[in-house]
Design an enzyme around this catalytic site. Sequence first.
Site, PDB file in Angstrom:
ATOM      1  N   CYS A  28       0.820  -1.225   0.000  1.00  0.00           N
ATOM      2  CA  CYS A  28       0.000   0.000   0.000  1.00  0.00           C
ATOM      3  C   CYS A  28       0.842   1.259   0.000  1.00  0.00           C
ATOM      4  CB  CYS A  28      -0.987  -0.009   1.167  1.00  0.00           C
ATOM      5  SG  CYS A  28      -0.227   0.062   2.815  1.00  0.00           S
ATOM      6  N   HIS A  81      -2.073   1.220   7.006  1.00  0.00           N
ATOM      7  CA  HIS A  81      -2.577   1.118   5.635  1.00  0.00           C
ATOM      8  C   HIS A  81      -2.879   2.515   5.105  1.00  0.00           C
ATOM      9  CE1 HIS A  81      -4.119  -1.181   2.272  1.00  0.00           C
ATOM     10  NE2 HIS A  81      -5.167  -0.384   2.229  1.00  0.00           N
ATOM     11  N   HIS A  97      -5.482   1.353  -3.670  1.00  0.00           N
ATOM     12  CA  HIS A  97      -4.592   0.855  -2.618  1.00  0.00           C
ATOM     13  C   HIS A  97      -4.210  -0.578  -2.936  1.00  0.00           C
ATOM     14  CE1 HIS A  97      -8.094  -1.044  -0.196  1.00  0.00           C
ATOM     15  NE2 HIS A  97      -8.556  -0.648  -1.355  1.00  0.00           N
TER      16      HIS A  97
END
Length: 125
Positions: A28, A81, A97
């Site tokens: 990510c 993340h 992502h």
Amino acid sequence: MYNITTFAKGFEGTRYKYGGTTQDGMDCSGLVYTSFLQEEIPLPRSSREMAKLGDRLSLEDVNIGDLLFFETDKNKKVINHVGLVVEIQPGHILFIHSTSSRGVVISSLAENYWFEHFVMAKRVI
């Protein structure tokens, strides 16, 4: 911003690879790092460090090119993340992502999982 998001979308479908920053595999923060670097904008390599940059935004102020940060590990309350906003629709913030299960995909912040794990949005440029 258009160049950054267009470049990131070019990785859609790329498999997940921890530490990856290429078409062979992407994580990510690697996706965000590589996309901004294309425009000569250096960012930290980890989502946790990226989250320390820029200005915090309310969801109403989020725009294309902004970053969304998440806590997805229920055992640790730390940002782990990041996603890059690529489109705004009524009721939906779409972001690209890299997920460990599906690789590089576009998701909506309105999806239960992502909304529940969302921490904050930031504008870094």
